[in-house]
Enzyme design. Structure first.
Site, mmCIF file in Angstrom:
data_model
loop_
_atom_site.group_PDB
_atom_site.id
_atom_site.type_symbol
_atom_site.label_atom_id
_atom_site.label_comp_id
_atom_site.label_asym_id
_atom_site.label_seq_id
_atom_site.Cartn_x
_atom_site.Cartn_y
_atom_site.Cartn_z
ATOM 1 N N CYS A 169 40.413 -3.057 -24.059
ATOM 2 C CA CYS A 169 39.889 -3.996 -22.872
ATOM 3 C C CYS A 169 41.159 -5.414 -23.168
ATOM 4 C CB CYS A 169 38.700 -4.395 -22.640
ATOM 5 S SG CYS A 169 37.971 -4.777 -24.396
ATOM 6 N N HIS B 184 34.011 -7.389 -25.699
ATOM 7 C CA HIS B 184 34.685 -6.905 -24.623
ATOM 8 C C HIS B 184 35.560 -8.265 -23.951
ATOM 9 C CE1 HIS B 184 35.794 -4.711 -21.034
ATOM 10 N NE2 HIS B 184 35.172 -5.518 -20.250
#
Length: 994
Positions: free
Chosen positions: A454, A825
């Site tokens: 990510c 993330h």
């Protein structure tokens, strides 16, 4: 009397003479007379009406019947009995028998005189059965129209119960066989009127009995989907659809497209015949039903049907634009067919030979309809130019034809393409079969998470949304000797043109992977960004110069070209310059060094260091950074960063550090600075968005991006172990170091240094402080002495300061969710910042940006979270940490506004974007995208077919035409990745692009 009347009618006297004699007979008929005489007159008038070979005879028969119906009702009722009517309906009358054309007219005429009679109910019962039988015999349009007229005038004769549903179905079958036998205008108008009467009867029945609608539609679909009939059903069936309530559309289409008993051939046949209905001149909402069925097929991935139907029918639909009576509906269908057919240029190219002739015809017509259609057609054509660029030889005649028509802006084009793509249609079965994923309604494409990637996905999406950089990358020519840049070009091209909801960046990841990164582990996105930009920069320095594009387009002067020729694309887009100055506090000697940067790493001030500045509009007092102690000879330092003032100590909370401004918000009660001529906050007090600005502002003691930049640009005291070796003094001395920006980058990248090493835990910890982010930022940039006066006159600098304010607009914010750089993330918020050019503004002037309010708030924000892309807003950007304390802004992208005289490159880039729009891709890349789009459609269709086997194991639902009201719409959608989870894995989609 009957003999007299018959003799008069059959005589050879002129009609006016006959008329006088007939009048006398009719007047006599109003007098009382015996039953036998009445019967004789009724029989004669019936004979004249049903078998008369002239209109005159039939009119006399009609008049006599009406007189006896009024003046001799008992005899008329006795004559007009059930047995007589049954004989008329089944056997006809006289020598013509069943070929008698006026039986239904006769019955309609007589019914009005027996409505109150005891035999009325028996007659109605008879007619309910007989009209159903008549319709099953497939009468002609004229006879069907007469039945409809009879039943419309006497609804008591309409079949009831199950017979009513059967009657509707058979009536639709009759319409399916209607044909206009003549091409004469009068005959065509008569045919249309007959069809209208029949379909009007269906509307009347459906209004009173809605349960008949769905069985009727089932019969309609059976007719148009039949592959056994030699002759195609009549387009008059279009008249039936216009009366179906639109609120039933979604349910009907959903159940129809998910009915596994309907074969692909049947569905293709049905939709092809429906598209032919655009030529029916009296239909309303026909285009809506056609488009709804096309969207329904796209939602269940029946792409092979859509491709075949579009290619076979699009030229026919296009030809209907020549006819004003059907133009509106045909244009709606054409728009959807073209805008949805995005995997290949084939459909659009079929129309290219026909477009100039149609445009010329519409211009010649000179009507409101033609003008409106021309504008919509031009918008459609420019969407296709944008989507399928790279065919100048084919497009030149079309471009010449539409050159005088309005050109839609890029945002409008992308909106239309994103909204109508087949892969954008939602599928209600996604909850049962997750792989039937749809493209985001935003029109943007996600990136598949390949296992804690990510960090890369958020950086790529941020770079992609930097439109000037994206255009430059897409403009690269083949054979540029830059393998990594070429892979980035391919990745950007697929993000721009793919039909997939998300694509795999696997190839680019392997090419751009920093060698010290651990596979499968979370990494620092800022570290990856620095490595990526450095790789691209070094690769271009040793490869072909890709900036030749601007030279060939003559958008740069020779001087500017010479100045920038040696710069790489990374330097042009992200490169800035900074001057670092160190002053020895003993001899006051100053040494300076200028160095390039592609991002600014902003550290957080110590807790006891309070830097003034928040998200309100700050007064422009002193733009440049200030040193702590004044120089010995102030007159020598006019315009320098050292301003005469009292020398505060280091970390002094009173140190006046306000070189950075933010725009767009104003604290209540605080006046905007009159010196800020181009400040966004000039009308902030009047702006209804000002209340939103207060929400975005953080508390007084919290940090803001300007605070961190001010701290970055503030003087640093070099003492103790950090003493500076002064060459003049030839010894270590106390000194002060200050950084000054000498050239602002086109895209300013700011990294907030949130991760620091904690010696107690021996780990990198994260600073979770909320940092307010201004949507517009003013950055102080040092200018040369000759520029200072002009800059001051433009209101961008204080007199004698030596600095000017460069305005930047926020483009992207990469957010880290978590408490450590080794975990968590990444996702990003982005928008496309471009230079807004008012309509009609001359191209040779510096572009004037649109109002700041427009730039700040009207540009759409998007949230990119791996495979998931959604609409967002600046409010979400500014409040994310307030709602989710572990989600903090980490990397910011700002774009410089045009207008600075010393940056012709930026203006040239903006001008290039305006002139050329979205870049044309080279042939190999276009072909690769087209092939992959076709492959994706095939994959999705295969998955949809597999879905049939999957669904068949579920409990059976009722057939779609039964119990319709109990069928509820499932509003579930396919799942995406959550911010905390890292998004879908590589198995989420099949057939990865690369």
């Amino acid at each position: 009397m009957d003999k007299i009347l018959e003799a008069v009618v059959m005589s050879s006297y002129p009609n006016n003479v006959k008329q006088g004699l007939v009048r006398r007979v009719i007047e006599a008929a109003k007098q009382p007379m015996d039953s036998e005489q009445c019967w004789s007159m009724l029989e004669l008038s019936t004979k004249l009406y049903l078998t008369g070979d002239t209109k005159y005879k039939r009119e006399i028969g009609k008049e006599v019947l009406e007189v006896y119906g009024h003046y001799h009702p008992e005899e008329f009722e006795e004559f007009f009995n059930v047995r007589f009517l049954l004989s008329l309906l089944q056997e006809g009358y006289g020598p013509l028998g069943k070929r008698s054309h006026y039986v239904l007219d006769y019955i309609q005429l007589g019914l009005q005189f027996v409505l109150e009679s005891p035999s009325a109910n028996s007659i109605f019962s008879l007619l309910r059965i007989e009209v159903l039988r008549k319709v099953c015999e497939r009468p002609s349009p004229k006879q069907c129209a007469k039945i409809s007229k009879l039943l419309t005038q006497h609804p008591q004769c309409i079949p009831t119960g199950k017979h009513q549903v059967l009657f509707c179905q058979q009536l639709i079958r009759c319409i399916g066989q209607f044909q206009c036998v003549s091409e004469g205008e009068e005959d065509i108008m008569e045919f249309l009127e007959q069809v209208n009467k029949v379909s009007g009867l269906l509307q009347r029945i459906w209004r009173t009995q809605t349960s008949a609608i769905l069985p009727s539609l089932k019969e309609l679909f059976t007719i148009i989907s039949s592959t056994e009939e030699q002759e195609a059903p009549s387009n008059a069936l279009a008249s039936v659809v216009q009366f179906v309530p639109l609120e039933l559309m979604d349910g009907v289409i959903r159940n129809l497209t998910n009915d596994d008993s309907i074969t692909d051939v049947q569905m293709m046949t049905a939709i092809s015949r429906m598209i032919d209905w655009v030529s029916w001149p009296l239909g309303k909402n026909i285009d809506k039903w056609i488009i709804a069925l096309l969207k329904g097929l796209a939602a269940v991935k029946k792409f092979s049907i859509l491709i075949e139907v579009t290619l076979s029918k699009i030229e026919k639909v296009f030809s209907k634009l020549l006819y004003p009576i059907v133009r509106e509906g045909a244009l709606s269908v054409l728009q959807y067919m073209l805008l949805s057919f995005q995997h290949s240029h084939e459909a659009f190219h079929l129309l290219l030979p026909h477009i100039p002739r149609l445009v010329a015809s519409l211009k010649k017509e000179d009507s409101n309809s033609a003008t409106s259609s021309l504008e919509q057609l031009a918008e459609l054509i420019h969407c296709m130019f944008f989507r399928f660029s790279g065919f100048p030889d084919l497009y030149e005649p079309v471009l010449e034809a539409v050159k005088a028509l309005p050109i839609p802006n890029e945002d409008r084009i992308k909106h239309l393409l994103g909204q109508n793509a087949w892969t954008s249609q939602k599928n209600e079965l996604a909850c049962f079969y997750p792989r039937l994923a749809s493209k985001s309604e935003t029109g943007k494409i996600g990136l598949i998470n390949l296992g804690n990637t990510c960090y890369m996905n958020s950086i790529i999406q941020s770079l992609f949304m930097a439109s000037d950089f994206r255009h430059s990358v897409l403009n690269l020519t083949e054979g540029n000797s830059q393998p990594l840049m070429t892979k980035l070009q391919w990745l950007f091209a697929f993000l721009e043109h793919s039909q997939r909801p998300a694509i795999s960046p696997e190839s680019f990841l392997s090419a751009s992977w920093p060698p010290w990164f651990t596979p499968g582990a979370q990494q620092d996105c800022s570290e990856y960004l620095k490595y990526l930009l450095d790789r691209l920069h070094e690769e271009e320095k040793t490869g072909k110069r890709i900036y030749q594009k601007l030279k060939e387009s003559s958008l740069l002067s020779e001087a500017v070209e010479h100045h920038y020729l040696n710069k790489t694309l990374i330097e042009k887009m992200f490169g800035g310059k900074m001057m670092t100055k160190i002053r020895c506090l003993k001899c006051l000697n100053v040494s300076s060094r200028e160095e390039a940067f592609t991002d600014l790493s902003l550290a957080f001030p110590p807790p006891d260091r309070h830097v003034r500045g928040n998200t309100s509009v700050l007064p422009v007092e002193e733009i440049g950074p200030q040193f702590i102690e004044p120089p010995e000879n102030p007159s020598q330092l006019t315009g320098s960063p050292w301003i005469q003032r009292k020398a505060p100590m280091a970390r002094d909370p009173e140190a006046p550090l306000m070189p950075v401004e933010t725009l767009g918000f104003q604290e209540p009660g605080e006046a905007a600075n009159p010196l800020s001529g181009d400040a966004v906050g000039a009308d902030a007090a009047k702006d209804p968005l000002s209340s939103f600005g207060e929400q975005a502002c953080s508390p007084k003691d919290s940090r803001s991006v300007p605070d961190l930049i001010n701290y970055f640009l503030s003087p640093e005291r070099l003492t103790a172990e950090n003493k500076y070796h002064c060459e003049k003094c030839a010894s270590l001395q106390d000194a002060e170091k200050v950084a000054e920006l000498t050239e602002g980058p086109h895209y300013l990248i700011l990294t907030l240094l949130r991760f620091s090493f904690d010696p107690r835990t021996m780990k990198r910890k994260k600073i979770l402080d909320n940092v307010s982010i201004p949507v517009v930022l003013k950055l102080p940039v040092l200018v040369t002495p000759e520029e200072t006066e002009e800059v001051y006159q433009r209101g961008k600098a204080a007199p004698g300061s030596g600095f000017m304010s460069v305005v930047y607009d926020l483009c992207s914010v990469v957010v880290h969710s978590g408490i450590s750089s080794e975990s968590g993330h990444y996702y990003c918020y982005s928008r496309e910042c471009t230079d807004a050019i008012p309509h009609g503004q001359p191209r040779d002037r510096a572009p004037k940006p649109a109002s700041d309010k427009q730039l700040d708030f009207e540009i759409q924000w998007y949230l990119f979270n791996d495979t998931r892309v959604s609409f967002s807003s600046f409010e979400s950007v500014s409040n994310v940490t307030s709602f989710f304390p572990k989600d903090t802004a980490y990397v910011l992208f700002y774009r410089q506004r045009p207008g600075r005289q010393s940056c012709p490159l930026h203006e040239a880039l903006a001008e290039a974007g305006r002139l050329h729009g979205e870049p044309s891709l080279h042939k190999d890349l276009m072909e690769a995208i087209s092939k992959d789009n076709i492959l994706y459609l095939q994959e999705q269709e295969k998955e949809a077919r597999n879905r049939a086997a999957y669904i068949s194991n579920l409990p059976k639902s009722p057939l779609w035409w039964r119990d319709f009201d109990r069928d509820k719409d499932d509003d579930s959608s396919s799942g995406g990745c959550s911010p905390a989870a890292g998004g879908g894995g590589s198995g989420s989609f099949h057939g990865l692009v690369f």
